[in-house]
Design an enzyme around this catalytic site. Structure first.
Site, mmCIF file in Angstrom:
data_model
loop_
_atom_site.group_PDB
_atom_site.id
_atom_site.type_symbol
_atom_site.label_atom_id
_atom_site.label_comp_id
_atom_site.label_asym_id
_atom_site.label_seq_id
_atom_site.Cartn_x
_atom_site.Cartn_y
_atom_site.Cartn_z
ATOM 1 N N MET A 36 -5.983 6.430 -13.821
ATOM 2 C CA MET A 36 -5.851 5.018 -13.434
ATOM 3 C C MET A 36 -7.162 4.459 -12.877
ATOM 4 O O MET A 36 -7.474 3.291 -13.064
ATOM 5 C CB MET A 36 -4.694 4.839 -12.448
ATOM 6 C CG MET A 36 -3.340 4.936 -13.148
ATOM 7 S SD MET A 36 -1.920 4.790 -12.030
ATOM 8 C CE MET A 36 -2.120 3.160 -11.331
ATOM 9 N N SER A 64 7.593 -6.135 -6.307
ATOM 10 C CA SER A 64 7.939 -7.018 -5.191
ATOM 11 C C SER A 64 7.647 -6.332 -3.853
ATOM 12 O O SER A 64 7.742 -5.106 -3.749
ATOM 13 C CB SER A 64 9.421 -7.390 -5.253
ATOM 14 O OG SER A 64 9.767 -8.135 -4.114
ATOM 15 N N HIS A 65 7.314 -7.131 -2.851
ATOM 16 C CA HIS A 65 7.178 -6.604 -1.485
ATOM 17 C C HIS A 65 8.277 -7.170 -0.588
ATOM 18 O O HIS A 65 8.147 -7.180 0.637
ATOM 19 C CB HIS A 65 5.819 -6.990 -0.890
ATOM 20 C CG HIS A 65 4.650 -6.264 -1.493
ATOM 21 N ND1 HIS A 65 4.649 -4.911 -1.717
ATOM 22 C CD2 HIS A 65 3.431 -6.707 -1.906
ATOM 23 C CE1 HIS A 65 3.490 -4.549 -2.248
ATOM 24 N NE2 HIS A 65 2.733 -5.622 -2.376
ATOM 25 N N LYS A 107 0.802 -1.228 0.000
ATOM 26 C CA LYS A 107 0.000 0.000 0.000
ATOM 27 C C LYS A 107 0.837 1.282 0.000
ATOM 28 O O LYS A 107 0.435 2.309 0.542
ATOM 29 C CB LYS A 107 -0.995 0.028 1.187
ATOM 30 C CG LYS A 107 -1.799 -1.228 1.383
ATOM 31 C CD LYS A 107 -2.319 -1.861 0.119
ATOM 32 C CE LYS A 107 -3.420 -1.132 -0.575
ATOM 33 N NZ LYS A 107 -3.829 -1.888 -1.800
ATOM 34 N N ARG A 165 6.131 4.971 2.012
ATOM 35 C CA ARG A 165 4.989 5.875 2.272
ATOM 36 C C ARG A 165 4.834 5.988 3.782
ATOM 37 O O ARG A 165 5.096 5.012 4.510
ATOM 38 C CB ARG A 165 3.724 5.270 1.659
ATOM 39 C CG ARG A 165 2.506 6.177 1.704
ATOM 40 C CD ARG A 165 1.293 5.496 1.089
ATOM 41 N NE ARG A 165 0.198 6.417 0.889
ATOM 42 C CZ ARG A 165 -1.027 6.065 0.488
ATOM 43 N NH1 ARG A 165 -1.294 4.786 0.236
ATOM 44 N NH2 ARG A 165 -1.974 6.961 0.336
HETATM 45 S S1 PPS Z 1 -0.537 -2.998 -3.230
HETATM 46 O O1 PPS Z 1 -1.800 -3.778 -3.001
HETATM 47 O O2 PPS Z 1 0.404 -3.195 -2.121
HETATM 48 O O3 PPS Z 1 0.053 -3.273 -4.522
HETATM 49 O O4 PPS Z 1 -1.034 -1.483 -3.183
HETATM 50 P P1 PPS Z 1 -0.172 -0.252 -3.722
HETATM 51 O O5 PPS Z 1 -0.345 -0.148 -5.173
HETATM 52 O O6 PPS Z 1 1.209 -0.297 -3.173
HETATM 53 O O7 PPS Z 1 -0.866 0.987 -3.005
HETATM 54 C C1 PPS Z 1 -2.195 1.343 -3.246
HETATM 55 C C2 PPS Z 1 -2.339 2.825 -2.904
HETATM 56 O O8 PPS Z 1 -1.773 3.605 -3.982
HETATM 57 C C3 PPS Z 1 -2.783 4.484 -4.471
HETATM 58 N N1 PPS Z 1 -2.578 4.792 -5.886
HETATM 59 C C4 PPS Z 1 -2.244 6.026 -6.309
HETATM 60 N N2 PPS Z 1 -1.962 7.160 -5.642
HETATM 61 C C5 PPS Z 1 -1.648 8.257 -6.383
HETATM 62 N N3 PPS Z 1 -1.625 8.276 -7.734
HETATM 63 C C6 PPS Z 1 -1.893 7.144 -8.443
HETATM 64 N N4 PPS Z 1 -1.868 7.170 -9.763
HETATM 65 C C7 PPS Z 1 -2.218 5.953 -7.734
HETATM 66 N N5 PPS Z 1 -2.535 4.684 -8.089
HETATM 67 C C8 PPS Z 1 -2.755 3.988 -6.950
HETATM 68 C C9 PPS Z 1 -4.075 3.723 -4.200
HETATM 69 O O9 PPS Z 1 -5.202 4.542 -4.310
HETATM 70 C C10 PPS Z 1 -3.808 3.229 -2.792
HETATM 71 O O10 PPS Z 1 -3.807 4.278 -1.819
HETATM 72 P P2 PPS Z 1 -5.113 4.712 -0.985
HETATM 73 O O11 PPS Z 1 -4.598 5.627 0.079
HETATM 74 O O12 PPS Z 1 -5.727 3.459 -0.455
HETATM 75 O O13 PPS Z 1 -6.004 5.433 -1.957
#
Ligand code: PPS
Length: 313
Positions: free
Chosen positions: A229, A111-112, A58, A129
């Site tokens: 997106m 990757s995580h 996330k 983050r």
């Molecule tokens: S995962 O499941 O671990 O792969 O999730 P991950 O992609 O790391 O994180 C998801 C969060 O990233 C936000 N997100 C974005 N933020 C800004 N800009 C763009 N383009 C974008 N795309 C994905 C997504 O909304 C999740 O954050 P939150 O706070 O839940 O909205």
């Protein structure tokens, strides 16, 4: 010899896991870890120009996958699912090898994994983050994907007790923090990506050895925006989604809005471990501010990158 022992152990655990014990989460995770180790140690070979996008869950993984693919393809939307073009390597096994081999260089992977567990010999983009926003995002992820039914308070307790599949946020971040200045590591924050998306795209291009067509930059920025997106949601969703959206809000500061003082305090010890180390590693305070989720205002973090490129050849 090692390989035979590992195979034997995995087979025994597999049999157990397929029976009653299969319901036990820790055993399942251990099995996944062993499977991954076997794949990583004996089958998957990195190329020096591979780029791994690594995060604690996330933290902007999918966003960075999209940035990478947009750069590599020059803005193409001709993909069915992001994991077809930027595979989630932690979930790959021997059956995926031909598909991974067939990907054109530079290959990008999601990757995580911690620094110790990621396959060596490649380049790594690490995105961090701030923990409060991670906690809120991860909570909604659990509601959406994991059939979690508890409240935010129950989830925060799970997170600090390391009961989520991501494990300890501090341990993950610390493992990468130590290597942030290595020539093959680009250490970024979600918050700085948000503050300067065009600058982030340039940095990722330079680090990955991709020539960026400046005329295309506005298109790439548009297509990597959260609004864009969201419109392509199905291509980013890990296909487990039942309720709500995978690309959710994409905002900074939700943790401060959604977590009350008690929940923020519950996360403090985990955060502090990382901030304390950051203060030792960088006495200017810039790294600490970055890890608190403050975007740099002077672009100072970009200064080291031309050097990285030179070292990488
Ligand atoms: S995962 O499941 O671990 O792969 O999730 P991950 O992609 O790391 O994180 C998801 C969060 O990233 C936000 N997100 C974005 N933020 C800004 N800009 C763009 N383009 C974008 N795309 C994905 C997504 O909304 C999740 O954050 P939150 O706070 O839940 O909205």
């Amino acid at each position: 010899m090692h390989r035979r022992l590992l195979d034997y152990g995995i087979t025994v655990l597999g049999l157990l896991a397929s029976g009653v014990w299969g319901l036990m989460g820790p055993l399942h995770s251990l099995l996944m870890r062993l499977r991954w180790k076997r794949f990583r140690m004996y089958q998957f070979k990195t190329r020096p120009d591979d780029v791994f996008i690594v995060t604690y869950p996330k933290s902007g993984t999918t966003w960075m996958q999209m940035i990478a693919w947009q750069l590599k393809s020059g803005g193409s939307l001709d993909f069915r699912h992001i994991e077809d073009v930027v595979p989630f390597i932690d979930r790959c096994g021997p059956a995926e090898l031909p598909r991974l081999e067939a990907l054109e260089s530079p290959r990008f992977f999601k990757s995580h994994l911690s620094y110790e567990d990621v396959p060596p010999g490649a380049r790594y983009i690490y995105v961090v983050r701030n923990l409060k926003d991670v906690a809120v995002s991860y909570y909604y992820h659990h509601l959406l994907m994991e059939d979690f039914r508890g409240g935010l308070d129950v989830f925060v307790k799970m997170l600090v007790n390391r009961r989520t599949n991501g494990g300890s946020w501090a341990r993950h971040v610390l493992s990468w923090l130590e290597h942030r200045n290595a020539p093959n590591v680009l250490f970024l924050s979600y918050e700085e990506m948000q503050a300067d998306l065009p600058g982030t795209i340039r940095r990722v291009a330079q680090f990955s050895g991709i020539a960026l067509d400046e005329e295309r930059l506005p298109l790439l920025v548009e297509q990597c925006s959260v609004a864009f997106m969201k419109k392509l949601e199905a291509r980013f969703d890990p296909r487990l989604s039942r309720r709500g959206n995978f690309v959710r809000k994409g905002e900074t500061g939700e943790g401060l809005r959604e977590l009350d003082a008690t929940l923020q305090a519950a996360l403090a010890a985990e955060e502090q471990q990382v901030l304390d180390r950051a203060r030792v590693l960088d006495s200017s305070g810039a790294l600490e501010r970055l890890l608190r989720g403050e975007a740099p205002t002077n672009g100072a973090a970009t200064e080291a990158e031309p050097q990285k490129q030179q070292k990488m050849g």
